[in-house]
Enzyme design. Structure first.
Site, PDB file in Angstrom:
ATOM      1  N   GLN A   1       1.320   5.742  20.660  1.00 27.49           N
ATOM      2  CA  GLN A   1       1.443   6.184  19.273  1.00 27.49           C
ATOM      3  C   GLN A   1       0.272   7.110  18.939  1.00 27.49           C
ATOM      4  OE1 GLN A   1       0.715   3.130  20.327  1.00 27.49           O
ATOM      5  NE2 GLN A   1      -0.336   1.869  18.803  1.00 27.49           N
TER       6      GLN A   1
ATOM      7  N   TYR B   1       0.828  -1.212   0.000  1.00 26.92           N
ATOM      8  CA  TYR B   1       0.000   0.000   0.000  1.00 26.92           C
ATOM      9  C   TYR B   1       0.861   1.260   0.000  1.00 26.92           C
ATOM     10  CZ  TYR B   1      -3.704   3.265   1.377  1.00 26.92           C
ATOM     11  OH  TYR B   1      -4.594   4.313   1.420  1.00 26.92           O
ATOM     12  N   ASP B   2       1.837   1.317   0.913  1.00 26.85           N
ATOM     13  CA  ASP B   2       2.675   2.517   1.033  1.00 26.85           C
ATOM     14  C   ASP B   2       3.418   2.795  -0.267  1.00 26.85           C
ATOM     15  OD1 ASP B   2       1.819   2.006   3.583  1.00 26.85           O
ATOM     16  OD2 ASP B   2       3.795   1.982   4.508  1.00 26.85           O
ATOM     17  N   GLU B   3       4.131   1.778  -0.774  1.00 25.21           N
ATOM     18  CA  GLU B   3       4.913   1.966  -1.987  1.00 25.21           C
ATOM     19  C   GLU B   3       4.021   2.013  -3.223  1.00 25.21           C
ATOM     20  OE1 GLU B   3       7.585   3.224  -1.352  1.00 25.21           O
ATOM     21  OE2 GLU B   3       9.229   1.784  -1.355  1.00 25.21           O
TER      22      GLU B   3
ATOM     23  N   LYS C   1       1.105   3.501  -3.400  1.00 27.35           N
ATOM     24  CA  LYS C   1       0.628   4.881  -3.504  1.00 27.35           C
ATOM     25  C   LYS C   1       1.752   5.832  -3.907  1.00 27.35           C
ATOM     26  CE  LYS C   1      -3.810   4.737  -2.406  1.00 27.35           C
ATOM     27  NZ  LYS C   1      -4.873   5.226  -3.305  1.00 27.35           N
TER      28      LYS C   1
ATOM     29  N   ASN D   1      -5.747   9.983   8.397  1.00 28.38           N
ATOM     30  CA  ASN D   1      -6.806   9.148   8.967  1.00 28.38           C
ATOM     31  C   ASN D   1      -8.157   9.846   8.927  1.00 28.38           C
ATOM     32  OD1 ASN D   1      -4.214   8.129  10.076  1.00 28.38           O
ATOM     33  ND2 ASN D   1      -5.560   6.670  11.103  1.00 28.38           N
TER      34      ASN D   1
ATOM     35  N   VAL E   1      -8.673   1.917  13.582  1.00 24.17           N
ATOM     36  CA  VAL E   1      -8.759   2.043  15.023  1.00 24.17           C
ATOM     37  C   VAL E   1     -10.095   2.631  15.478  1.00 24.17           C
ATOM     38  CG1 VAL E   1      -7.589   4.307  15.084  1.00 24.17           C
ATOM     39  CG2 VAL E   1      -7.526   2.800  17.091  1.00 24.17           C
ATOM     40  N   VAL E   2     -10.642   3.606  14.765  1.00 22.96           N
ATOM     41  CA  VAL E   2     -11.906   4.213  15.206  1.00 22.96           C
ATOM     42  C   VAL E   2     -13.040   3.195  15.168  1.00 22.96           C
ATOM     43  CG1 VAL E   2     -13.656   5.955  14.694  1.00 22.96           C
ATOM     44  CG2 VAL E   2     -11.243   6.570  14.581  1.00 22.96           C
TER      45      VAL E   2
ATOM     46  N   GLY F   1       0.108   2.137  23.415  1.00 19.99           N
ATOM     47  CA  GLY F   1      -0.995   3.072  23.227  1.00 19.99           C
ATOM     48  C   GLY F   1      -0.578   4.515  23.143  1.00 19.99           C
TER      49      GLY F   1
END
Length: 320
Positions: free
Chosen positions: A215, A151-153, A155, A180, A193-194, A213
């Site tokens: 981060q 995903y990172d690379e 994009k 996010n 996470v949400v 927790g």
């Protein structure tokens, strides 16, 4: 909005059945555009766009953007790609193909039709950042061979393609780096996470905390994000981006968990697990460029947006 020919704009939204895409589609329809949604439903859902079926200016095509598409459009919002780790790590090769082949196909379509095209890129291009907050000039700190690299690379490669088409073919491009984003119509099982915290709290389960927790993330309500995307698309042609779109408010995962528990109630506990590989430690956008170039900034505070999102998931889990 009308095109130069005096008719409604015909706008293509790839990934339009996804969380952000479905909100964007509604906004475009509300302002009078003809909207074609393309989705293969890998991570998107028909439920997100079910109520739009009878809209006279709405059209749905089941299609995978890794294959060419031949239609006539004025603008393209290219959002197609699974954006949550649960989905993009399930088939990492296909994720990279979606980012690269999908972008090549949509850029080719834009070139043929002389359409303006916007890429929904991501804050993940910054990786685990060594610069904080992250501004657009920062090149990032990304692992090229990790479990998030597809995903990172992917994009990052998509951004490269967009700017090469701009330089080589004078294509009208826009690149948004999305931080996010949360709100109604998030998938309850997408691993973000949400949605994780809210669903766990509503079901009385422990809230999963990865690492200690501490981060941080910055959370932008989806309506604010959509407004930023539309402003970027409507900006003058010389505004190409990349432009960060996100809320600069920075919260630890523990702070987010406390906010969710205060909204939901109940007696859910916290359950600590190891931090996943390459999970960024800090994340906060510098949105100076969006503020000065687009006149854009987030308006929905986290507490208000979370309350709306909790109401959505409470109704969804109740089958309403």
């Amino acid at each position: 909005m009308t095109s130069l020919l005096g008719r409604p704009k015909r706008v293509l939204v790839t990934g339009g059945a996804g969380f952000i895409g479905s909100h964007l589609t509604r906004r475009l329809l509300e302002r009078g555009d003809d909207v074609v949604v393309v989705d293969n439903f890998y991570s998107g859902s028909r439920d997100n766009i079910l109520e739009l079926r009878d809209e006279p200016r709405f059209e749905l095509m089941r299609h995978d953007v890794t294959f060419p598409l031949y239609i006539e459009v004025d603008e393209i919002y290219h959002l197609a790609c699974p954006a949550s780790p649960v989905f993009y790590q399930r088939d990492p090769v296909q994720t990279t193909k979606t980012c690269v082949h999908g972008s090549i196909n949509m850029l080719g379509l834009a070139k043929r039709t002389n359409a303006k095209i916007l890429l929904a890129s991501t804050s993940e291009v910054y990786g685990d950042p060594a610069v904080h907050p992250q501004e657009e000039s920062y090149w990032g700190n990304v692992n090229t061979i990790g479990i998030r690299s597809c995903y990172d690379e992917g994009k990052r490669a998509a951004e490269t393609l967009f700017f090469d088409y701009w330089r080589q073919h004078q294509l009208r491009i826009k690149v948004a780096r999305i931080f996010n984003t949360y709100g109604p119509r998030m998938a309850p099982d997408d691993g973000r996470v949400v949605s994780n915290f809210i669903v766990q709290a509503l079901q009385g389960q422990p809230l999963t905390i990865f690492g200690d927790g501490q981060q941080t993330r910055s959370f932008c309500y989806v309506d604010d994000l959509v407004e930023g995307l539309i402003r970027l698309m409507d900006s003058p042609d010389e505004v190409t981006g990349p432009i960060n779109l996100g809320n600069p408010g920075e919260f630890t995962m523990l702070e987010l968990a406390e906010k969710v528990l205060a909204l939901v109630g109940g007696d859910s506990k916290l359950e600590y697990r190891p931090l996943p590989q390459d999970d960024p430690v800090r994340r906060r956008p510098d949105i100076t460029r969006a503020q000065t170039t687009l006149g854009w900034g987030p308006t929905v505070p986290l507490d208000e947006g979370l309350a709306r999102t909790v109401d959505h998931f409470r109704a969804k889990l109740a089958g309403v």
